[in-house]
Design an enzyme around this catalytic site. Structure first.
Site, short mmCIF file in Angstrom:
data_model
loop_
_atom_site.label_atom_id
_atom_site.label_comp_id
_atom_site.label_asym_id
_atom_site.label_seq_id
_atom_site.Cartn_x
_atom_site.Cartn_y
_atom_site.Cartn_z
CG HIS A 97 -1.94 -1.01 1.32
ND1 HIS A 97 -2.07 -1.82 2.42
CD2 HIS A 97 -2.91 -1.39 0.45
CE1 HIS A 97 -3.08 -2.66 2.23
NE2 HIS A 97 -3.61 -2.42 1.03
CE LYS B 295 -12.71 -6.56 1.73
NZ LYS B 295 -11.38 -6.06 1.37
NE ARG C 24 -2.55 -7.97 -4.20
CZ ARG C 24 -3.32 -8.44 -3.23
NH1 ARG C 24 -2.83 -8.66 -2.05
NH2 ARG C 24 -4.59 -8.72 -3.45
CB SER D 177 -4.35 -6.44 4.56
OG SER D 177 -3.98 -5.15 4.16
#
Length: 159
Positions: free
Chosen positions: A17, A41, A90, A128
């Site tokens: 990040h 989430k 990514r 994460s």
């Protein structure tokens, strides 16, 4: 004044990040890192913790602000007078989801542009969730998160 918004959960912020934040901050006058309250989430870190971790991580990058928001990103963008969303990628799997979101946002507001930034190859494996899993199992997270938050991330799982 060009204002870009980099939205995400940041649960917690990683060096991947930070790579995107540092590079995106060079492209605009102000970068708002927007910590999302996402009802789908169940974050490990509270909203306040995520905001505080980010504030620590971006210390010294003068044109970066940290804010939280809930609801539609488009509404937040209007509030911030921003027309550009920054998204880090990514892998191809990230692109599929982010493309759908970019097209949806474009449908909601045709003035909004999404800029995709490929992460540095050194962080292409980093997420994460992988940091949380390592920390939860007493793994080494050196170099995966900013140094200023490392102990706070580890402490979260020692309780």
């Amino acid at each position: 004044m060009s204002i870009y918004v980099y939205p995400g959960s940041f649960d917690p912020v990683t060096n991947g990040h930070m790579d995107i934040i540092q590079r995106a901050a060079k492209l605009c006058d102000k970068l708002v890192v927007a910590v999302l309250i996402n009802s789908s989430k169940n974050p490990v870190f509270t909203l306040d913790e995520r905001v505080e971790l980010l504030k620590c991580a971006v210390k010294g990058i003068d044109n970066v602000e940290i804010e939280s928001f809930s609801g539609l990103l488009i509404d937040f963008m209007k509030k911030k007078n921003s027309k550009v969303i920054i998204k880090g990628l990514r892998a191809v799997s990230d692109f599929e989801y982010e493309l759908q979101m970019a097209l949806l946002n474009k449908k909601l507001d045709s003035d909004i542009e999404t800029l995709f930034m490929m992460t540095n190859i050194n962080y292409s494996f980093l997420s994460s969730s992988s940091v949380r899993e390592l920390a939860r199992n007493n793994g080494n997270i050196d170099g995966l998160v900013p140094d200023c938050i490392k102990d706070r991330v580890l402490d979260k799982f020692r309780k």
